[in-house]
Write a protein that holds these residues in place. Sequence first.
Motif, PDB file in Angstrom:
ATOM      1  N   LYS A  66      -3.138   3.597   6.182  1.00 40.21           N
ATOM      2  CA  LYS A  66      -4.145   3.188   5.207  1.00 40.21           C
ATOM      3  C   LYS A  66      -4.907   1.989   5.770  1.00 40.21           C
ATOM      4  O   LYS A  66      -4.302   1.040   6.276  1.00 40.21           O
ATOM      5  CB  LYS A  66      -3.499   2.814   3.873  1.00 40.21           C
ATOM      6  CG  LYS A  66      -2.815   3.970   3.157  1.00 40.21           C
ATOM      7  CD  LYS A  66      -3.825   4.978   2.631  1.00 40.21           C
ATOM      8  CE  LYS A  66      -3.147   6.078   1.848  1.00 40.21           C
ATOM      9  NZ  LYS A  66      -4.111   7.046   1.284  1.00 40.21           N
ATOM     10  N   ASN A  88      -9.731   5.912   2.698  1.00 42.26           N
ATOM     11  CA  ASN A  88      -9.257   4.855   3.593  1.00 42.26           C
ATOM     12  C   ASN A  88      -8.000   5.287   4.340  1.00 42.26           C
ATOM     13  O   ASN A  88      -7.161   4.465   4.697  1.00 42.26           O
ATOM     14  CB  ASN A  88      -9.005   3.554   2.825  1.00 42.26           C
ATOM     15  CG  ASN A  88      -7.847   3.637   1.835  1.00 42.26           C
ATOM     16  OD1 ASN A  88      -7.564   4.701   1.299  1.00 42.26           O
ATOM     17  ND2 ASN A  88      -7.192   2.525   1.601  1.00 42.26           N
ATOM     18  N   GLU A 146      -8.088  -2.307  -1.934  1.00 39.17           N
ATOM     19  CA  GLU A 146      -8.364  -1.072  -1.197  1.00 39.17           C
ATOM     20  C   GLU A 146      -9.760  -0.579  -1.547  1.00 39.17           C
ATOM     21  O   GLU A 146     -10.201  -0.677  -2.691  1.00 39.17           O
ATOM     22  CB  GLU A 146      -7.336   0.002  -1.558  1.00 39.17           C
ATOM     23  CG  GLU A 146      -5.946  -0.252  -1.013  1.00 39.17           C
ATOM     24  CD  GLU A 146      -5.015   0.918  -1.254  1.00 39.17           C
ATOM     25  OE1 GLU A 146      -5.282   2.015  -0.697  1.00 39.17           O
ATOM     26  OE2 GLU A 146      -4.037   0.743  -1.994  1.00 39.17           O
ATOM     27  N   VAL A 151       0.869  -1.172   0.000  1.00 35.58           N
ATOM     28  CA  VAL A 151       0.000   0.000   0.000  1.00 35.58           C
ATOM     29  C   VAL A 151       0.906   1.222   0.000  1.00 35.58           C
ATOM     30  O   VAL A 151       1.930   1.254   0.702  1.00 35.58           O
ATOM     31  CB  VAL A 151      -0.928   0.006   1.235  1.00 35.58           C
ATOM     32  CG1 VAL A 151      -1.852   1.213   1.203  1.00 35.58           C
ATOM     33  CG2 VAL A 151      -1.737  -1.280   1.302  1.00 35.58           C
ATOM     34  N   ILE A 207      -7.327  -1.183   5.019  1.00 34.69           N
ATOM     35  CA  ILE A 207      -7.733  -2.080   3.939  1.00 34.69           C
ATOM     36  C   ILE A 207      -8.364  -3.341   4.535  1.00 34.69           C
ATOM     37  O   ILE A 207      -8.092  -3.704   5.680  1.00 34.69           O
ATOM     38  CB  ILE A 207      -6.543  -2.473   3.037  1.00 34.69           C
ATOM     39  CG1 ILE A 207      -5.466  -3.215   3.837  1.00 34.69           C
ATOM     40  CG2 ILE A 207      -5.959  -1.265   2.337  1.00 34.69           C
ATOM     41  CD1 ILE A 207      -4.346  -3.781   2.963  1.00 34.69           C
TER      42      ILE A 207
END
Length: 489
Positions: A455, A433, A378, A359, A457
């Motif tokens: 982030k 996100n 994602e 990511v 996910i």
Amino acid sequence: MKNKTKVLLISLLLAVIIIPVSIFGYRHYQPKDDDFTGIKLPAAPAKTPFKNVNTDILYDEKKWTTNFTHDGAILKADGWYYVFSTDYMVGQAPTPGIQIRKSKDLIHWEFVGRVFEQVSDEAWNWTHGNTFWAPNVIQMNGKYYLYYSVSEVGKRNSYIGLAVSDKIEGPWKDQGEVFKSKEGDGNTVNAIDPDITIDKNGQPWMVYGSYFGGIFITKVDKNTGKLRNPNDQGTLLAQRKDMAGIEGPEIMYNQKTGYYYLTVSYDWLEDTYNVRVARSKTITGPFLDYNHKDMIDPSDDSFNTGNKIVAPYAFGKDPGWLGTGHNGLLQDGENYYLIHNARAGEDKYWSHLHVRKIVWTDDGWPVVSPERYAGEVEQKVTESNLIGQWQQIVLNRFDDAMAGSTKLQLLANGEIKNPNPKGKSHWKLTGKNTLQLSLYDPGVAPKNYWNFTVKVIPAWDWENWRGTLVFTGMNQDGTVIWGKKIINK
């Protein structure tokens, strides 16, 4: 009097109606700890959890799947993902020959076989090594080029060779030496762990080396696959003090960020192995980490270079994973993945292949999922998805021992419940996100707060065998944090 009685009766009636409705509404409309509304979680990778240690498959290669993978290199070809890896197994000396595995989805792997049955006479005569280490495969000129290492343990008597095939599963034809090293040859590089990277202009390079002299890069002749200058060890990219553990280099280019990213592994492969990353606008460096430290660092601070993005870890009471290093990198369209070997906490000699989704942070750094890949993508999350109990792991750059998890609770009012004083730590969802965590740590953190940008996910919770959410990201000094949401049973 009658009016007062009437008012009282109406009030009682309203109370009888309103209070239960309020209670019902509070119970059913307040934010829930396990709310995954709008989130597509990955499916279970199998009907039942995999065994990290399974002696039943020890001598049955068809059942090896991810077992005994070490120093893997990954490539996509003919609609399959292939991993080529070092000769390795538990219980006896491994059968010589680079191991091959393949998968359609990066989740379910099957053992294909081996490249070669023994090292070449040329490699044996130079090194007296009888097994292959750390291969790398690339497609070039309509063919597949396989680079491999043979070495004498603990010495610079090492050999990088090349094999070529028209098909990814072979047969392979050995092309002989690419580069070799020996004590007294005038160089400092150790000729192992090759990785071939093609730069943004189409020029192939070989980045290689370990321990001893560090990590070097040199040009490859795109017509032959051999070195442009076979007598030159190349340019130094990374080095640690007193030739401390550094090996397994890989380089990838991200067109969106305009950076080349160098990954290397630090420390000992059986336990403290961890993956570090730095970046550069040019493939020959200098490669700098988040704190602008050069990966060439012979000082006492050489343990503190590179962003640590994978390291030994354990969530909760799970035995966890050791030896999480020697990574490979894959770009598949818009998606990026990192693979590495990991040794079971129950028995460190059982090595597995781990695949993790990369990511990208908002400022262009790669971080990886705290859980192995299970097909997740994602997607947008909401505040209600995040409320609840989490486990967090901080990948401290100063400590390479196994990192355990601590509890973290995200409250509906934006506060974080932890051992610190109430109301001091906070969280906020700032993008589709992207999550901001402000953790109060007086007298230790800059201005008393560690500010992590992570982030969020979806992921498969391999420890608890269910779908969940995870987060990954860094704080203001480049320290990586992992998190996993714990679902109430």
